[in-house]
Design a protein around this motif. Structure first.
Motif, mmCIF file in Angstrom:
data_model
loop_
_atom_site.group_PDB
_atom_site.id
_atom_site.type_symbol
_atom_site.label_atom_id
_atom_site.label_comp_id
_atom_site.label_asym_id
_atom_site.label_seq_id
_atom_site.Cartn_x
_atom_site.Cartn_y
_atom_site.Cartn_z
ATOM 1 N N ALA A 1 -22.467 -9.820 -1.893
ATOM 2 C CA ALA A 1 -21.758 -10.253 -0.700
ATOM 3 C C ALA A 1 -22.185 -10.532 0.704
ATOM 4 O O ALA A 1 -21.639 -11.173 1.495
ATOM 5 C CB ALA A 1 -20.482 -9.414 -0.517
ATOM 6 N N ILE A 2 -23.352 -10.131 0.882
ATOM 7 C CA ILE A 2 -24.115 -9.981 2.155
ATOM 8 C C ILE A 2 -24.723 -11.504 2.360
ATOM 9 O O ILE A 2 -25.242 -12.213 1.271
ATOM 10 C CB ILE A 2 -25.356 -9.101 2.086
ATOM 11 C CG1 ILE A 2 -24.951 -7.608 2.045
ATOM 12 C CG2 ILE A 2 -26.174 -9.254 3.509
ATOM 13 C CD1 ILE A 2 -25.946 -6.508 1.835
ATOM 14 N N ARG A 3 -24.153 -12.179 3.250
ATOM 15 C CA ARG A 3 -24.636 -13.565 3.494
ATOM 16 C C ARG A 3 -25.715 -13.788 4.093
ATOM 17 O O ARG A 3 -26.368 -14.982 4.042
ATOM 18 C CB ARG A 3 -23.489 -14.179 4.387
ATOM 19 C CG ARG A 3 -22.168 -14.472 3.497
ATOM 20 C CD ARG A 3 -22.050 -15.418 2.527
ATOM 21 N NE ARG A 3 -20.744 -15.433 1.680
ATOM 22 C CZ ARG A 3 -20.765 -15.638 0.420
ATOM 23 N NH1 ARG A 3 -21.800 -15.964 -0.241
ATOM 24 N NH2 ARG A 3 -19.582 -15.519 0.038
ATOM 25 N N ASN A 4 -26.034 -13.039 5.194
ATOM 26 C CA ASN A 4 -27.561 -13.041 5.880
ATOM 27 C C ASN A 4 -28.805 -12.491 5.544
ATOM 28 O O ASN A 4 -29.481 -12.124 6.255
ATOM 29 C CB ASN A 4 -27.001 -12.929 7.293
ATOM 30 C CG ASN A 4 -26.753 -11.377 7.622
ATOM 31 O OD1 ASN A 4 -26.607 -10.700 6.427
ATOM 32 N ND2 ASN A 4 -26.551 -10.871 8.532
ATOM 33 N N LEU A 5 -29.115 -12.332 4.163
ATOM 34 C CA LEU A 5 -30.159 -11.797 3.562
ATOM 35 C C LEU A 5 -31.458 -12.604 3.915
ATOM 36 O O LEU A 5 -31.372 -13.557 3.024
ATOM 37 C CB LEU A 5 -29.965 -11.041 2.265
ATOM 38 C CG LEU A 5 -29.578 -9.910 1.920
ATOM 39 C CD1 LEU A 5 -29.545 -9.272 0.635
ATOM 40 C CD2 LEU A 5 -30.428 -8.730 3.120
#
Length: 127
Positions: A123-127
């Motif tokens: 769910a982390i978008r900015n990796l």
């Protein structure tokens, strides 16, 4: 001199030094009990160690450890910190790779925790 000879030593060591047969029987009993229990003792060169831990490794090519920490480690830690079943979170930011190790609480379902971690990290978008 007469006082010293009259004073006899007491104690278990003195008793065994006077009773050689009893000392030999005690030694024989200890040796026999060791021989009898030898086959039942668990013998291992490398003992089993069960660590309930999940390691998350994320590559970040050509990045410094500071960039890995800001871009990978911190977002992952923030995303998973409130999950149920986590005992400790350890992380390492190396050159070009970030590693987060999550240790589970004893007797917690590791597969369930892995699934929760996977969904939070995905769910982390900015990796």
């Amino acid at each position: 001199m007469a006082k010293q000879e009259a004073q006899e030593e007491t104690g278990i060591i003195a008793w065994f030094s006077r009773n050689h047969v009893a000392a030999n029987f005690l030694m024989l009993a200890i040796l026999l009990s060791g021989i009898v229990t030898w086959p039942t003792i668990k013998k291992e060169i490398f003992p089993e160690t069960a660590v309930d831990a999940i390691t998350i490794s994320v590559p970040f090519p050509n990045a410094t450890p500071e960039e890995v920490e800001k871009g990978i480690i911190i977002p992952i830690e923030e995303a998973i910190q409130d999950l149920e079943g986590i005992d400790t979170i350890r992380s390492a930011a190396n050159e070009s790779v970030g590693i987060v190790t999550v240790e589970a609480i004893n007797d917690f379902d590791l597969a369930r925790l892995k699934d929760k971690l996977q969904s939070r990290i995905d769910a982390i978008r900015n990796l």
